[in-house]
Design an enzyme around this catalytic site. Structure first.
Site: not given
Length: 259
Positions: A143, A240
């Site tokens: 990520e 998230e």
């Protein structure tokens, strides 16, 4: 139809962590993700998942010592033994939790250090993780984090991550496309979603700039969810974000997508 996973590290914080599984189920979620599971025995978390009928879809390797600024170990020269210990531990948890993907955290490159040294270590550790995880049909996620959230993290660009996924050259290594980070760094999210289709294995969402529910701010998530359907993305979308007020009170946005 998009599939959403509640992020239990950020959502349902009105109750203790172990109670958030039930809270997520009661709110209509069928899957969860969180940052780190390591404060609890894997078997205990697996029982929570089983009791609530939830699927675990993602978690991270250990961040290391966050008090000293660490945010992952996989790229840190001289910490290879610690990084592989954390990778092995994450694999143990993933197997017990039935989790298909683990984000292996790269780490921060201190000012003045040689970035290429960190990249080389990262490649070696990701290949180690990929080969170990492949034995159990588990994917490795990489990520990019925007520098406003995590300065000097090894990756901030989706395209940089793509280059390294290609270089690492393992079939179970994918990009983790966090649209909150991507909007801040690159923008043009519709192009990212379409041009990188098949290269990302997990998506995460939050509003920009405030990282709240995906129903305000500068990203038109309703449009992007439709686009993901058009390209037949069948992976999970992790929520998230930090709720503006109460978690449940802010879930109006998800109702059209829940059967």
């Amino acid at each position: 139809m998009p599939k959403f996973a509640a992020n239990l590290s950020m959502m349902f914080t009105e109750v203790p962590f172990l109670e958030r599984f039930k809270a997520a189920k009661d709110a209509g979620f069928s899957a969860v993700e969180f940052l780190f599971p390591y404060d609890y025995p894997a078997a205990q978390l697996a029982e929570k998942l089983k009791t609530q009928g939830l699927q675990q879809v993602l978690f991270n390797t250990s961040p290391g010592d966050i008090r000293t600024g660490e945010w992952g170990l996989a790229a840190l020269p001289g910490r290879e033994k610690d990084a592989r210990r954390d990778i092995d531990l994450a694999l143990e948890y993933a197997r017990v939790l039935g989790c298909p993907s683990v984000h292996v955290m790269a780490g921060v490159v201190p000012v003045g250090e040689v970035r290429e040294d960190y990249q080389q270590v990262f490649v070696e550790n990701i290949r180690y993780a990929a080969d170990r995880f492949a034995e159990h049909d588990i994917n490795v996620m990489i990520e990019a984090l925007n520098p406003n959230i995590k300065p000097y993290y090894l990756f901030s660009s989706q395209y940089e991550v793509l280059d390294w996924v290609n270089f690492i050259d393992r079939p179970n290594v994918f990009m983790q496309l966090d649209l909150f980070h991507a909007q801040i760094v690159e923008g043009n999210l519709s192009h990212l979603i379409t041009s990188l289709a098949g290269r990302y294995g997990h998506i995460q969402i939050a509003s920009v700039p405030n990282r709240h529910e995906p129903d305000d701010g500068e990203i038109n998530y309703a449009y992007l969810f439709g686009l993901l359907d058009e390209i037949n993305y069948n992976g999970w979308i992790g929520c998230e974000y930090h709720p503006r007020a109460g978690t449940v009170a802010g879930l109006g946005w998800i109702k059209p997508y829940q059967s």
